[in-house]
Design an enzyme around this catalytic site. Sequence first.
Site, mmCIF file in Angstrom:
data_model
loop_
_atom_site.group_PDB
_atom_site.id
_atom_site.type_symbol
_atom_site.label_atom_id
_atom_site.label_comp_id
_atom_site.label_asym_id
_atom_site.label_seq_id
_atom_site.Cartn_x
_atom_site.Cartn_y
_atom_site.Cartn_z
ATOM 1 N N GLU A 121 0.826 -1.204 0.000
ATOM 2 C CA GLU A 121 0.000 0.000 0.000
ATOM 3 C C GLU A 121 0.867 1.264 0.000
ATOM 4 O O GLU A 121 0.589 2.219 -0.727
ATOM 5 C CB GLU A 121 -0.926 0.024 1.226
ATOM 6 C CG GLU A 121 -1.919 -1.114 1.273
ATOM 7 C CD GLU A 121 -1.410 -2.347 2.009
ATOM 8 O OE1 GLU A 121 -2.250 -3.084 2.550
ATOM 9 O OE2 GLU A 121 -0.184 -2.592 2.052
ATOM 10 N N CYS A 167 -2.165 -2.937 7.388
ATOM 11 C CA CYS A 167 -1.578 -2.835 8.722
ATOM 12 C C CYS A 167 -1.766 -1.413 9.275
ATOM 13 O O CYS A 167 -2.230 -0.514 8.568
ATOM 14 C CB CYS A 167 -0.099 -3.200 8.673
ATOM 15 S SG CYS A 167 0.960 -1.939 7.907
#
Length: 162
Positions: A75, A112
């Site tokens: 990401e 995360c």
Amino acid sequence: MKKNEYTFAYEVYDSIDELKEEDAWLLNEAREVTEHAYAPYSHFQVGAVGKMTNGEIVAGSNQENASFPAGLCAERVLLGSASSLYPGVPIETIAISYQSSNSESNQPISPCGICRQSLQEFETRVNHPIRLILGGMEGKVFVIPDAGMLLPLAFTSKELNV
């Protein structure tokens, strides 16, 4: 004392076959991008593919490092690429998938904590929500309308008086 509650809604699909064509294409691209991950330590390859509001497509995969945990998540690789290639252009949707030699890839995974913070900051910077499509190589798919929903009570530039 006052009690506050935080909830959010997201869509759950039984498989990629239930998604709209464009969403299914984006998730399939994320699945393919997992092949570009460098994950010799965790063996957990993640791919992320984003569609920008200008129609451009940007991809990222996780990149590990022997100085564990100095690697980068897919990401954040995608966000860095998008910011460099298309400064100030919002990301409309990001699809995230994974594969692992240590486990099945049959359920969605969620970004995360560091990635949640980075996604929220990107959204704030360009003043546009990022829709997330989360899925493994098979199985259920989650669609979250706004990545910022994953980080309630976020630490932002407001707290820094910036």
